[in-house]
Motif scaffolding. Structure first.
Motif, PDB file in Angstrom:
ATOM      1  N   PRO A 191      30.574 -28.209   6.796  1.00 61.67           N
ATOM      2  CA  PRO A 191      30.725 -29.289   6.273  1.00 61.67           C
ATOM      3  C   PRO A 191      30.199 -29.866   5.768  1.00 61.67           C
ATOM      4  CG  PRO A 191      29.512 -28.866   8.459  1.00 61.67           C
ATOM      5  CD  PRO A 191      29.993 -27.836   8.308  1.00 61.67           C
ATOM      6  N   GLN A 192      29.075 -28.863   5.063  1.00 65.20           N
ATOM      7  CA  GLN A 192      27.873 -29.080   4.135  1.00 65.20           C
ATOM      8  C   GLN A 192      27.708 -28.097   3.367  1.00 65.20           C
ATOM      9  OE1 GLN A 192      24.958 -31.216   6.610  1.00 65.20           O
ATOM     10  NE2 GLN A 192      25.588 -33.360   5.992  1.00 65.20           N
ATOM     11  N   ILE A 193      28.511 -27.106   2.810  1.00 64.84           N
ATOM     12  CA  ILE A 193      28.567 -25.897   2.710  1.00 64.84           C
ATOM     13  C   ILE A 193      27.504 -25.953   1.504  1.00 64.84           C
ATOM     14  CG2 ILE A 193      30.195 -26.132   1.822  1.00 64.84           C
ATOM     15  CD1 ILE A 193      28.392 -23.017   2.448  1.00 64.84           C
ATOM     16  N   GLU A 194      27.534 -26.755   0.365  1.00 69.83           N
ATOM     17  CA  GLU A 194      26.581 -27.335  -0.709  1.00 69.83           C
ATOM     18  C   GLU A 194      25.736 -27.430  -0.877  1.00 69.83           C
ATOM     19  OE1 GLU A 194      26.508 -26.483  -5.163  1.00 69.83           O
ATOM     20  OE2 GLU A 194      28.030 -25.638  -3.589  1.00 69.83           O
ATOM     21  N   GLY A 195      25.431 -27.997   0.000  1.00 67.87           N
ATOM     22  CA  GLY A 195      23.972 -28.532   0.394  1.00 67.87           C
ATOM     23  C   GLY A 195      22.896 -27.370   1.295  1.00 67.87           C
ATOM     24  N   HIS A 196      24.149 -26.429   1.809  1.00 67.48           N
ATOM     25  CA  HIS A 196      22.908 -25.573   2.364  1.00 67.48           C
ATOM     26  C   HIS A 196      22.588 -24.341   1.451  1.00 67.48           C
ATOM     27  CE1 HIS A 196      22.085 -23.361   5.621  1.00 67.48           C
ATOM     28  NE2 HIS A 196      22.675 -22.177   5.563  1.00 67.48           N
ATOM     29  N   ILE A 197      23.773 -24.362   0.876  1.00 67.04           N
ATOM     30  CA  ILE A 197      23.150 -22.939  -0.126  1.00 67.04           C
ATOM     31  C   ILE A 197      22.663 -24.069  -1.516  1.00 67.04           C
ATOM     32  CG2 ILE A 197      24.559 -22.014  -2.811  1.00 67.04           C
ATOM     33  CD1 ILE A 197      27.250 -22.133  -1.438  1.00 67.04           C
ATOM     34  N   GLU A 198      22.609 -24.764  -1.736  1.00 70.43           N
ATOM     35  CA  GLU A 198      21.402 -25.016  -2.210  1.00 70.43           C
ATOM     36  C   GLU A 198      20.159 -24.952  -1.869  1.00 70.43           C
ATOM     37  OE1 GLU A 198      21.263 -26.985  -5.872  1.00 70.43           O
ATOM     38  OE2 GLU A 198      23.013 -25.454  -5.885  1.00 70.43           O
ATOM     39  N   LYS A 199      19.848 -25.333  -0.803  1.00 69.42           N
ATOM     40  CA  LYS A 199      18.577 -24.788  -0.159  1.00 69.42           C
ATOM     41  C   LYS A 199      18.519 -23.516   0.261  1.00 69.42           C
ATOM     42  CE  LYS A 199      18.713 -27.361   3.686  1.00 69.42           C
ATOM     43  NZ  LYS A 199      19.073 -28.034   5.195  1.00 69.42           N
ATOM     44  N   LEU A 200      19.411 -22.671   0.556  1.00 68.94           N
ATOM     45  CA  LEU A 200      19.148 -21.053   0.758  1.00 68.94           C
ATOM     46  C   LEU A 200      18.226 -21.080  -0.573  1.00 68.94           C
ATOM     47  CD1 LEU A 200      22.264 -19.704   2.397  1.00 68.94           C
ATOM     48  CD2 LEU A 200      19.429 -19.966   3.222  1.00 68.94           C
ATOM     49  N   ALA A 201      18.914 -21.492  -2.068  1.00 72.15           N
ATOM     50  CA  ALA A 201      18.954 -21.139  -3.510  1.00 72.15           C
ATOM     51  C   ALA A 201      17.000 -21.502  -3.501  1.00 72.15           C
ATOM     52  CB  ALA A 201      19.754 -21.994  -4.621  1.00 72.15           C
ATOM     53  N   ASP A 202      16.985 -22.982  -3.133  1.00 70.20           N
ATOM     54  CA  ASP A 202      15.330 -23.365  -3.146  1.00 70.20           C
ATOM     55  C   ASP A 202      14.298 -22.638  -2.578  1.00 70.20           C
ATOM     56  OD1 ASP A 202      16.424 -25.640  -4.518  1.00 70.20           O
ATOM     57  OD2 ASP A 202      16.290 -26.840  -2.611  1.00 70.20           O
ATOM     58  N   ALA A 203      15.039 -21.962  -1.805  1.00 70.11           N
ATOM     59  CA  ALA A 203      13.994 -20.917  -0.589  1.00 70.11           C
ATOM     60  C   ALA A 203      14.073 -20.081  -0.911  1.00 70.11           C
ATOM     61  CB  ALA A 203      14.558 -21.491   0.381  1.00 70.11           C
ATOM     62  N   ALA A 240       0.843  -0.986   0.307  1.00 74.02           N
ATOM     63  CA  ALA A 240       0.226   0.276   0.555  1.00 74.02           C
ATOM     64  C   ALA A 240       0.932   1.207  -0.124  1.00 74.02           C
ATOM     65  CB  ALA A 240      -1.038  -0.176   1.062  1.00 74.02           C
ATOM     66  N   THR A 241       1.909   1.061   0.617  1.00 72.33           N
ATOM     67  CA  THR A 241       2.980   2.169   0.298  1.00 72.33           C
ATOM     68  C   THR A 241       3.660   2.550  -0.730  1.00 72.33           C
ATOM     69  OG1 THR A 241       5.229   1.030   0.812  1.00 72.33           O
ATOM     70  CG2 THR A 241       3.818   1.561   2.584  1.00 72.33           C
ATOM     71  N   GLY A 242       3.231   1.774  -2.287  1.00 71.01           N
ATOM     72  CA  GLY A 242       3.617   2.093  -3.144  1.00 71.01           C
ATOM     73  C   GLY A 242       4.610   1.199  -3.874  1.00 71.01           C
ATOM     74  N   LEU A 243       5.827   0.349  -2.462  1.00 75.59           N
ATOM     75  CA  LEU A 243       6.864  -0.091  -2.182  1.00 75.59           C
ATOM     76  C   LEU A 243       6.806  -1.199  -2.868  1.00 75.59           C
ATOM     77  CD1 LEU A 243       9.111   1.062   0.656  1.00 75.59           C
ATOM     78  CD2 LEU A 243      10.279   1.143  -2.333  1.00 75.59           C
ATOM     79  N   PRO A 244       7.310  -1.833  -3.941  1.00 79.20           N
ATOM     80  CA  PRO A 244       7.692  -2.812  -4.276  1.00 79.20           C
ATOM     81  C   PRO A 244       8.114  -3.720  -3.857  1.00 79.20           C
ATOM     82  CG  PRO A 244       8.498  -1.611  -6.967  1.00 79.20           C
ATOM     83  CD  PRO A 244       8.023  -0.802  -5.451  1.00 79.20           C
ATOM     84  N   LEU A 245       7.095  -5.314  -3.449  1.00 73.26           N
ATOM     85  CA  LEU A 245       7.105  -6.159  -2.907  1.00 73.26           C
ATOM     86  C   LEU A 245       7.629  -7.423  -3.983  1.00 73.26           C
ATOM     87  CD1 LEU A 245       7.112  -7.195   0.453  1.00 73.26           C
ATOM     88  CD2 LEU A 245       4.978  -7.879  -0.217  1.00 73.26           C
ATOM     89  N   THR A 246       9.397  -7.760  -3.421  1.00 73.03           N
ATOM     90  CA  THR A 246       9.468  -9.262  -4.190  1.00 73.03           C
ATOM     91  C   THR A 246       8.881 -10.304  -3.811  1.00 73.03           C
ATOM     92  OG1 THR A 246      11.571  -8.981  -3.553  1.00 73.03           O
ATOM     93  CG2 THR A 246      11.028  -7.505  -5.403  1.00 73.03           C
ATOM     94  N   GLY A 247       8.534 -10.777  -2.254  1.00 71.77           N
ATOM     95  CA  GLY A 247       8.137 -11.832  -1.435  1.00 71.77           C
ATOM     96  C   GLY A 247       8.378 -12.018  -0.256  1.00 71.77           C
ATOM     97  N   ALA A 248       8.737 -12.656   0.264  1.00 71.92           N
ATOM     98  CA  ALA A 248       9.117 -13.415   1.320  1.00 71.92           C
ATOM     99  C   ALA A 248       9.347 -14.279   2.099  1.00 71.92           C
ATOM    100  CB  ALA A 248       7.120 -12.840   2.383  1.00 71.92           C
ATOM    101  N   VAL A 249       9.909 -14.333   2.623  1.00 69.91           N
ATOM    102  CA  VAL A 249      10.203 -16.028   3.034  1.00 69.91           C
ATOM    103  C   VAL A 249      10.217 -15.868   4.442  1.00 69.91           C
ATOM    104  CG1 VAL A 249      13.031 -17.325   3.454  1.00 69.91           C
ATOM    105  CG2 VAL A 249      12.764 -15.324   1.857  1.00 69.91           C
TER     106      VAL A 249
END
Length: 440
Positions: A201-213, A170-179
């Motif tokens: 120890p599981q950096i690649e899997g964690h980054i993939e999880k963040l990207a999925d989100a 309602a303020t006119g600012l574009p909302l690009t989503g919510a996590v």
């Protein structure tokens, strides 16, 4: 190719900027976008996560430590052959020091200097419609800093998303989503901030999880469209860069020695210097045919026993230091002293090339920008040279030793702090990390 750029900012530290940035970097990379991460300010951990997410080197841009010409040059260089640059703010978007116009160290300086808009990450936990008031405050606080869109982070439910999201829209600012709030997305921390990407120890899997989100929660097309093309300049590499301290540089590099700013190593290589890594934790000594040995910052307090038992490293470094320069920063300063007390109160012998002693058991946070004037000719420049850098550690000096001071220092506003570090023969060291030369 003209790269587009966008700043990821927030009201404060702990809002989730790093997780959102890492997730966006990998999500765009999945789409085939050549994307690079940049960190605003002196944080030397987050660029490692950016590198892990994109497989492109990280970069720090610091408007206090770097003159504007150097900032523009480094960003243009990083953006070469890149489609999208995401710049993660340190702390809050406007947080900095009284360093003069455009030299506060805040990400807002970059927005003003380079005309880059901001994607505002709002942690909406514990509030709903009030998030809109925060967004409006950011929108109008500084007309030279454009808030282009909003991401809601750590929302508690879909109802929470609607209440907060409708108010922001309602303020006119574009909302690009919510996590939505998800403890699985939290990155592990320790005393200097996040655990380094190389140690996760599981950096690649964690980054993939963040990207999925991020893919599931945010409008990536809208976020890409918020980024603006960078203005290409013909700025040549300014004199404010730290010059290579030698042609062949032996660089300690392992879990105990990790913190050398990416732009420093990149410039050394660009000037034709060779960086020869070695691992003190693997009991390796610096190569004898190198011109200088550099011990960067890191976590020697976590590996003090291993370092103390590394006879080949200790002996090889002592032999090297008889005829060639050895310089240490922060963790390197601790290792070049006589002894280091770990968190359990156990004292370990160090190299003894300087006479000070340090302790991690007697912890006290030391944090801030540093302006240094070098005492004598050495690895960081000629006597009287000015260096801008940063200090962040919890160790304390329990015995200052008897060596001559390496530099005279002041804080970021120019308040004198006395002397810093030590020097003896070819050996020098200090607690602060050098970022750029002070040409003012």
């Amino acid at each position: 190719m003209t790269a587009r750029a966008l700043i990821i900012g927030a009201p404060r530290s702990g809002s989730g900027k790093t997780s959102v940035t890492i997730g966006l970097l990998r999500a765009f990379a999945r789409r085939g976008v050549k994307v690079r991460g940049v960190k605003s300010g002196p944080d030397y951990i987050d660029p490692g996560f950016h590198h892990a997410a994109t497989h492109l080197p990280g970069l720090n841009l610091d408007t206090w430590a770097m003159e504007p010409a150097l900032v523009a040059h480094l960003l243009n260089d990083a953006a070469r052959d890149t489609e999208l640059v995401l710049i993660e703010s340190a702390m809050g978007l406007f947080d900095g020091i009284a360093g003069g116009e455009g030299r506060t160290g805040s990400a807002a300086d970059l927005a003003r200097l380079l005309g880059i808009p901001v994607l505002l990450v709002l942690d909406v936990s514990g509030q709903s419609q009030t998030a809109a008031a925060v967004a409006v405050g950011f929108r109008h606080y500084d007309p030279q800093v454009r808030i282009a869109g909003v991401v809601m982070n750590r929302a508690g439910s879909e109802r929470h998303v609607k209440l907060s999201g409708d108010a922001i829209a309602a303020t006119g600012l574009p909302l690009t989503g919510a996590v939505l709030r998800n403890p699985d997305l939290v990155l592990p921390e320790r005393h200097l901030g996040l655990v380094q990407a190389s140690e996760h120890p599981q950096i690649e899997g964690h980054i993939e999880k963040l990207a999925d989100a991020m893919e599931a929660s945010l409008d990536l097309d809208a976020i890409f469209d918020l980024a603006v093309p960078l203005t290409q300049t013909t700025v040549q590499s300014p004199d404010a860069n730290l010059q290579p301290p030698g042609q062949r540089i032996a660089l300690a590099q392992d879990a105990a020695f990790t913190f050398l700013y990416p732009h420093v190593a990149a410039y050394w290589r660009a000037q034709g210097a060779e960086i020869i890594p070695f691992s003190p934790l693997a009991d390796e000594a610096p190569a004898k045919d190198c011109d200088i040995c550099w011990l960067p910052g890191g976590y020697p307090e976590l590996h003090a026993g291993t370092i103390a038992a590394a006879e080949n490293f200790l002996g090889g470094l002592a032999e090297f230091a008889q005829t060639k320069p050895v310089h240490g920063e922060c963790g390197g300063y601790m290792v070049l002293g006589e002894a280091l007390e770990d968190a359990d109160g156990v004292t370990h012998r160090m190299t003894g090339l300087l006479s000070h002693k340090t302790s991690f058991a007697k912890r006290r946070m030391n944090l801030g920008y540093r302006q240094a004037t070098i005492a004598v000719d050495g690895p960081l420049g000629k006597a009287g040279s000015g260096i801008r850098g940063h200090e962040f550690h919890y160790a304390s000096v329990t015995d200052a030793g008897t060596d001559e001071a390496f530099a005279t220092i002041a804080d970021g506003t120019g308040k004198p702090l006395g002397t810093s570090g030590g020097r003896r023969g070819f050996v020098s060291a200090t607690f602060f990390h050098a970022i750029a030369r002070n040409t003012v």
